[in-house]
Write a protein that holds these residues in place. Sequence first.
Motif, PDB file in Angstrom:
ATOM      1  N   ASP A 208      46.249  33.313  57.134  1.00 12.03           N
ATOM      2  CA  ASP A 208      46.801  32.291  58.029  1.00 12.03           C
ATOM      3  C   ASP A 208      45.673  31.481  58.661  1.00 12.03           C
ATOM      4  O   ASP A 208      45.776  30.264  58.817  1.00 12.03           O
ATOM      5  CB  ASP A 208      47.630  32.954  59.132  1.00 12.03           C
ATOM      6  CG  ASP A 208      48.819  33.718  58.589  1.00 12.03           C
ATOM      7  OD1 ASP A 208      49.660  33.091  57.922  1.00 12.03           O
ATOM      8  OD2 ASP A 208      48.890  34.947  58.800  1.00 12.03           O
ATOM      9  N   GLN A 209      44.608  32.178  59.045  1.00 13.30           N
ATOM     10  CA  GLN A 209      43.439  31.548  59.657  1.00 13.30           C
ATOM     11  C   GLN A 209      42.189  32.118  58.998  1.00 13.30           C
ATOM     12  O   GLN A 209      42.216  33.203  58.408  1.00 13.30           O
ATOM     13  CB  GLN A 209      43.395  31.828  61.165  1.00 13.30           C
ATOM     14  CG  GLN A 209      44.569  31.260  61.951  1.00 13.30           C
ATOM     15  CD  GLN A 209      44.421  29.778  62.222  1.00 13.30           C
ATOM     16  OE1 GLN A 209      43.346  29.312  62.588  1.00 13.30           O
ATOM     17  NE2 GLN A 209      45.500  29.025  62.065  1.00 13.30           N
ATOM     18  N   THR A 223      42.561  26.767  60.088  1.00 10.42           N
ATOM     19  CA  THR A 223      43.457  27.098  58.993  1.00 10.42           C
ATOM     20  C   THR A 223      42.671  27.134  57.684  1.00 10.42           C
ATOM     21  O   THR A 223      41.518  26.703  57.616  1.00 10.42           O
ATOM     22  CB  THR A 223      44.583  26.064  58.881  1.00 10.42           C
ATOM     23  OG1 THR A 223      44.002  24.794  58.517  1.00 10.42           O
ATOM     24  CG2 THR A 223      45.345  25.913  60.188  1.00 10.42           C
TER      25      THR A 223
END
Length: 275
Positions: A208-209, A223
């Motif tokens: 996700d990150q 991101t």
Amino acid sequence: MLQIENISVSLKNKCILHQFSAKLEAAQLLAIVGPNGAGKSTLLRAICGDYGKQNVSWHGCNLHDLDPQEAAKQRAVLTQKNILSFDFTVEEVVMMGRYPHFNKQPSAYDYEVVERMMARMKVSSFAKRSYHSLSGGEQQRVQTARVFAQLEEEDNRMPKLLLLDEPLNNLDVKYQYQLLEQLVHYAKQGHLVVIVMHDLNLAAQYADQMLLLQHGLLKKSGTVKEVLQEDLLEEAYQLPVRIDKHPYHDCPMIFFGQEIKQNINPLPKLKLQTA
């Protein structure tokens, strides 16, 4: 939320991590990437307190101020090397993850958790086998089942912190994908999963990150699409980079190296002879 403030680590007069700070929200999978020597594993170990007390806050409490037993219920770590000096069965190794939850004898719930986590990591058929008899990849799956078991509680409302240092080592492709899918599912339950990875394409598919480290410094966070930029990767890895769209997923696909141009030599001119 995991909040890290100004972590610095020096070993043998060499700065490995320099004033690292970050705020990481739960319910996500965060990949730490970067070249060898960037400080990725050092960051994980610093979060765990291996280099003394640091400013590492987990939901408002300094992790390093917690009672060790309580900290073990909130944070689990899978290191690169998990060496056992004595011979244990697979079931016993996974049960080690439950040690913070009982004093003398495991409860029925502890045994239930061990069975569920062995099933999750597809090692149930090895339960009674010697851990040392397993392949490297099988041992890695057993250790992953152990850290999952460590964080499991009957009341799972509190977010947990799961730290994994290159957990894909020794796993074949099938089990790499299965593990990442399990970690994504775990993160979606409200927990924070922090994973050190070398394979940028796998990180792009599942994270996700991302945090991109270089020379002990945070080069970029954000991101997947914000971090995986050609100029950033070329500078960090010192290699030419090309980024395209993945053919199956909505994420970047990274190619390292120079384009190989084939030289096509023209056919030699033939001299025709007449009879």
